[in-house]
Motif scaffolding. Structure first.
Motif, PDB file in Angstrom:
ATOM      1  N   SER A 207      17.418  28.255  11.616  1.00 25.77           N
ATOM      2  CA  SER A 207      18.272  29.387  11.952  1.00 25.77           C
ATOM      3  C   SER A 207      18.294  29.562  13.472  1.00 25.77           C
ATOM      4  CB  SER A 207      17.746  30.657  11.289  1.00 25.77           C
ATOM      5  OG  SER A 207      16.464  30.999  11.833  1.00 25.77           O
ATOM      6  N   PRO A 208      19.260  30.318  14.012  1.00 22.74           N
ATOM      7  CA  PRO A 208      19.272  30.551  15.462  1.00 22.74           C
ATOM      8  C   PRO A 208      17.970  31.159  15.978  1.00 22.74           C
ATOM      9  CG  PRO A 208      21.379  31.185  14.517  1.00 22.74           C
ATOM     10  CD  PRO A 208      20.480  30.841  13.357  1.00 22.74           C
ATOM     11  N   ALA A 209      17.376  32.053  15.178  1.00 23.35           N
ATOM     12  CA  ALA A 209      16.111  32.667  15.599  1.00 23.35           C
ATOM     13  C   ALA A 209      14.982  31.635  15.627  1.00 23.35           C
ATOM     14  CB  ALA A 209      15.750  33.819  14.658  1.00 23.35           C
ATOM     15  N   GLU A 210      14.932  30.776  14.612  1.00 25.14           N
ATOM     16  CA  GLU A 210      13.901  29.726  14.582  1.00 25.14           C
ATOM     17  C   GLU A 210      14.092  28.739  15.730  1.00 25.14           C
ATOM     18  OE1 GLU A 210      13.017  29.472   9.763  1.00 25.14           O
ATOM     19  OE2 GLU A 210      14.691  28.342  10.652  1.00 25.14           O
ATOM     20  N   PHE A 211      15.349  28.434  16.016  1.00 26.25           N
ATOM     21  CA  PHE A 211      15.631  27.527  17.129  1.00 26.25           C
ATOM     22  C   PHE A 211      15.215  28.154  18.459  1.00 26.25           C
ATOM     23  CE2 PHE A 211      18.892  25.586  20.082  1.00 26.25           C
ATOM     24  CZ  PHE A 211      18.280  24.344  20.129  1.00 26.25           C
ATOM     25  N   LYS A 212      15.414  29.432  18.588  1.00 32.68           N
ATOM     26  CA  LYS A 212      15.012  30.147  19.810  1.00 32.68           C
ATOM     27  C   LYS A 212      13.497  30.101  19.983  1.00 32.68           C
ATOM     28  CE  LYS A 212      15.461  33.063  23.291  1.00 32.68           C
ATOM     29  NZ  LYS A 212      16.090  32.667  24.582  1.00 32.68           N
ATOM     30  N   ARG A 213      12.749  30.208  18.897  1.00 30.30           N
ATOM     31  CA  ARG A 213      11.288  30.191  18.988  1.00 30.30           C
ATOM     32  C   ARG A 213      10.752  28.823  19.405  1.00 30.30           C
ATOM     33  NH1 ARG A 213      11.503  33.608  14.304  1.00 30.30           N
ATOM     34  NH2 ARG A 213      11.102  31.836  12.906  1.00 30.30           N
ATOM     35  N   CYS A 214      11.577  27.798  19.288  1.00 30.64           N
ATOM     36  CA  CYS A 214      11.141  26.466  19.716  1.00 30.64           C
ATOM     37  C   CYS A 214      10.915  26.389  21.226  1.00 30.64           C
ATOM     38  CB  CYS A 214      12.176  25.421  19.305  1.00 30.64           C
ATOM     39  SG  CYS A 214      12.254  25.139  17.521  1.00 30.64           S
TER      40      CYS A 214
END
Length: 278
Positions: A207-214
Motif C-alpha cells: 500500500s502507499p503507506a507501506e511503501f512510505k515506511r520503506c
C-alpha cells in the motif's frame, strides 16, 4: 508502347518501294518507342556504368512484402533483447514499482532518472513486454494483475538502494504536486502529475503507506553491522560471566570459612538452614 510506332508507320505518306523513306519512318518509330520505354521505367546501373531504367513491373508488391518481413524480424529481435533486459532487472531487484509518466515533461523525467541511486534503474516499455518478462522470473507474477495497465515507467530497486529510492520518489512526486498547484487557477485542485500504478515486494502489493515506511528500512550494510554487533555482545557477556564465577566462588568460600574459628568443620556444619527453609 508499340501502338504509337504502328500508327506512325501506317500514317506515313511514303510508299514501301521507297527504301529510304521506309528507313526514316522505322527509325523515327523506334526512337519514339525507346523514349516512351525509358519514361516508364526506374533507374538501373549497367556494367558500363550508364544509368538505364528498370521496368516498373520488377518493383511490385513482392519487394514491399520482403521489406516488411525484414522490419518485423528486426522488431522481434529487439523485443527479445528488451525482455531479456527486463528479466535481468527483475532478478536483481527487491522492490519494483510503476509510475505514471504522461503528466511529466521530458526534463522532469530526466531529472528523476538521474536522481535514482546507481544500482537501481528506470525503464519505460510496453506492458506486453513486461508481461512476457515476468513469466520467466518467479516472485513477480503479481505485477501483471494490476501493474501492466496504462502508461508505466518501471523503477527497479536494488536491495542496497531501498531507502534512498523511496525517499527520492516521494520528494519527486511531492515537488511536482506543489508545482502543479502553484500553476493552477485559484481554488482549483489539480490532479497529481504522477501516481503509483503498483508497488510489488516479495510478490505482494504494498500500500502507499507501506511503501512510505520503506524509507526507514536499513540498508544491507547497516543490517550486517547490526548483526555483527549483536553476535559480538553475547560472547563478551558470556566471557565476563565465566570469568566472574570462580572469583565469586572464592569469595563465598572465604566468607564461609570465617564463620567459625574451628577450621575442621565442614560447610554444612557451619552454615545451617533457617527454620523456615528446612
Amino acid at each position: 508502347l508499340l501502338l504509337p510506332f504502328l500508327a506512325r508507320v501506317q500514317s506515313a505518306a511514303v510508299p514501301y518501294r521507297d527504301t529510304a523513306g521506309l528507313i526514316r519512318v522505322l527509325s523515327a518509330g523506334v526512337c519514339s518507342t525507346a523514349s516512351m520505354v525509358l519514361q516508364h521505367s526506374t533507374p538501373m546501373q549497367t556494367e558500363s556504368g550508364l544509368a538505364l531504367q528498370r521496368p516498373k513491373a520488377f518493383s511490385g508488391s513482392r519487394y514491399s512484402r520482403g521489406s516488411l518481413q525484414i522490419t518485423n524480424a528486426i522488431t522481434r529481435q529487439k523485443k527479445e533483447v528488451v525482455v531479456k533486459e527486463l528479466q535481468d532487472k527483475l532478478e536483481n531487484s527487491v522492490i519494483v514499482f510503476g509510475m505514471r509518466f504522461k503528466g511529466i515533461d521530458v526534463p522532469s523525467m530526466q531529472k528523476f532518472r538521474k536522481g535514482v541511486p546507481e544500482k537501481s534503474s528506470v525503464y519505460i516499455c510496453k506492458n506486453s513486454l513486461m508481461r512476457e518478462a515476468v513469466k520467466n522470473v518467479p516472485g513477480w507474477e503479481i505485477i501483471v494483475e494490476k501493474g501492466c495497465q496504462g502508461d508505466n515507467a518501471w523503477v527497479f530497486v536494488h536491495e542496497d538502494d531501498i531507502p534512498d529510492t523511496v525517499k527520492h520518489w516521494h520528494a519527486f512526486s511531492d515537488g511536482l504536486a506543489r508545482e502543479a498547484k502553484a500553476a493552477a487557477p485559484k481554488g482549483v485542485e489539480p490532479a497529481p502529475p504522477t501516481t503509483l500504478s503498483c508497488v510489488v515486494m516479495d510478490n505482494k502489493y504494498l500500500s502507499p503507506a507501506e511503501f512510505k515506511r520503506c524509507e526507514n528500512l536499513p540498508t544491507k550494510k547497516q543490517l550486517q553491522a547490526t548483526i555483527a554487533r549483536l553476535l559480538k555482545q553475547p560472547a563478551t557477556k558470556i566471557a565476563s560471566g565465566i570469568k566472574a564465577v570462580p572469583r565469586k566462588l572464592a569469595y563465598g568460600i572465604k566468607a564461609i570459612s570465617e564463620l567459625d574459628e574451628d577450621q575442621t568443620k565442614i560447610v554444612g556444619d557451619v552454615v545451617k538452614p533457617k527454620a523456615n527453609e528446612a
